[in-house]
Design a protein around this motif. Structure first.
Motif, PDB file in Angstrom:
ATOM      1  N   ARG A 102      50.449  93.018  81.923  1.00 27.86           N
ATOM      2  CA  ARG A 102      51.211  94.083  81.453  1.00 27.86           C
ATOM      3  C   ARG A 102      52.707  93.278  80.692  1.00 27.86           C
ATOM      4  N   PRO A 140      48.801 103.842  83.370  1.00 26.73           N
ATOM      5  CA  PRO A 140      48.385 103.108  81.829  1.00 26.73           C
ATOM      6  C   PRO A 140      49.639 103.071  81.241  1.00 26.73           C
ATOM      7  N   SER A 141      50.768 103.799  81.477  1.00 23.70           N
ATOM      8  CA  SER A 141      51.876 103.673  80.586  1.00 23.70           C
ATOM      9  C   SER A 141      53.040 103.420  81.428  1.00 23.70           C
ATOM     10  N   ASP A 142      54.179 102.565  81.183  1.00 25.72           N
ATOM     11  CA  ASP A 142      55.076 101.908  82.100  1.00 25.72           C
ATOM     12  C   ASP A 142      56.097 103.303  82.340  1.00 25.72           C
TER      13      ASP A 142
END
Length: 473
Positions: A102, A140-142
């Motif tokens: 990531r 899936p997204s920070d």
């Protein structure tokens, strides 16, 4: 074999002299993994190098940053490595294949970034001139949670003038160092005004705050048990505190007390400290000095100085103590080399044979009754053939001293890297031709390669600048 030839009980608890020097680019920061078999180093060109301490060779090179690395943090299993740089980015690496797992971008350079002790998808970062951030990478997204830097105020019934003064002071508070507690339930943070805050990781609120020094807090470190805290600040004093059990049931934040244990300082020379670290057991505190090449080691029982390590004649930056051995690694600020101090192990030759005994003086030997009996050749050959028929297991790995087993299975083992170009260390000089060597330029062979080359030909240095050609005489 080397381990068998050493007497562990004769070894000291702290290193004595330099035993190794390794180099790959210009190193700016260091970090051992939990097992202690790998050392991660961040370079000024943004490359992260993972060293194998068994062979002192490069096990992996990770390229993804374009600015100097400022912080490194390992996951508990040793598979993931978090690196943060001055280029406003933090990258979580998967060492199974050396890829970026990531990547998180911020709006300013990052002071420190520390992975959650039990969950590699969470980390806390202290950011330059910004509020600290708790990043959750589970989805899936920070998801970034902004954490407070202003201390917790207890005088809620103060008058308007006092509240306005406190609000102006709180606006100047900036977090400069963060670290997780051992359980991962709380975050410890130090500010540029000498404040120490304890933040609840679930509610993202400060539950306790106190002023512990008069200057900027630069480093926070915990022992392996998580009960002792090491604080370095710019007031030239290193402090150790006893940290209470913050995960205790029914804990009242108003009753939290963090007593000061020791203050370590150089009262004669008034030295400042670049970096500090705990020893493997927490019994010792080591520090690198500002504008000085010596390393100081204190023991915590009496708070006394036990050793001053004298090594290379250059200032040392970040220092790290091995998590299980009396081994200390430090990076030089001028050359970027990594210097390793450890204990010179006395050899024990009696380990080669179980019946071999070392003696200090001559001893009269008493012969056993059947020691020199002559056996028939057929019996000797039969015994030798019987031993050859025994199956020897060369594949099963014996567990190390118990610290490499992880909960729920074995610990992570980094795959062997077969690309020789990625696994070699970098020497300072590179051979060009017979009798001609040149100094390796910063970031050579990578993006942003330095254009200038400094060559040494026949004992004389020549510099080929950009846009010029060498003139033949």
């Amino acid at each position: 074999m080397n381990l068998l030839l050493s007497d562990d009980y004769l070894l000291q608890d702290y290193p004595e002299n330099i035993t190794n020097t390794i180099r790959s680019g210009h190193t700016t920061c260091l970090r051992f993994n939990r097992k202690g078999d790998y050392l991660a180093s961040g370079r000024v060109d943004g490359t992260v190098v993972v060293w194998d301490l068994e062979t002192m060779g490069v096990a992996r090179k990770l390229r993804g940053h374009r600015a100097a690395i400022t912080s490194l943090s390992w996951s508990r299993c040793g598979r993931y490595l978090l690196s943060a740089c001055q280029g406003w980015r933090a990258v979580l690496w998967d060492l199974q294949d050396g890829t970026r797992y990531r990547e998180v971008r911020f709006r300013a350079p990052i002071y420190t970034a520390d992975l959650h002790p039990w969950n590699h998808n969470k980390f806390v970062a202290s950011i330059f001139d910004e509020a600290p951030s708790l990043v959750d990478m589970t989805g899936p997204s920070d998801v970034k949670h902004t954490l407070p830097s202003a201390p917790k105020r207890t005088n809620t019934d103060a008058d308007a003038a006092t509240k306005e003064k406190q609000a102006k002071e709180d606006a100047k508070q900036m977090t400069t160092a963060t670290v997780w507690t051992a359980t991962g339930d709380h975050i410890l943070a130090g500010t540029n005004k000498g404040r120490f805050n304890i933040i609840d990781a679930n509610t993202h609120e400060i539950i306790w705050s106190e002023k512990i020094c008069s200057s900027v807090v630069t480093t926070l470190r915990l022992t392996g048990s998580g009960r002792e805290l090491l604080v370095n600040s710019q007031d030239r004093i290193i402090r150790t505190f006893h940290l209470p059990n913050l995960s205790a049931e029914g804990l009242d934040p108003d009753t939290i007390q963090m007593p000061l244990e020791h203050k370590f300082q150089d009262v004669v020379n008034r030295l400042s400290w670049n970096h500090v670290t705990f020893s493997a057991t927490g019994e010792y505190v080591a520090a690198s000095t500002y504008n000085n090449h010596e390393l100081y080691i204190w023991e915590r029982n009496h708070g006394s100085l036990v050793r001053m390590l004298e090594g290379p004649k250059e200032e040392q930056g970040v220092i790290e103590w091995h998590p299980h051995r009396a081994l200390l690694a430090a990076c030089g600020l001028e050359t970027g080399r990594i210097y390793i101090w450890s204990v010179t192990t006395p050899q024990r030759w009696s380990a080669l044979a179980p019946d071999f005994v070392e003696v200090e003086e001559n001893v009269e030997y008493i012969e056993k009754e059947d020691e020199f009996d002559i056996h028939p050749q057929e019996e000797i050959n039969k015994r030798r053939l019987d031993r050859e028929d025994e199956d020897i297991d060369v594949l099963t790995l014996d567990p190390s001293k118990g610290y490499d087993e992880e909960v729920g299975g074995e610990g992570f083992r980094m795959p062997v890297l077969f690309n020789l170009g990625e696994s070699d260390s970098e020497e300072e000089f590179v051979a060009v031709s017979t009798g001609t060597v040149r100094r390796r330029s910063l970031g050579e062979g990578q993006e942003g390669e330095a254009p200038d080359e400094e060559k040494v030909v026949g004992g004389k240095k020549t510099i080929a600048a950009k846009g010029t050609k060498g003139r033949r005489r």
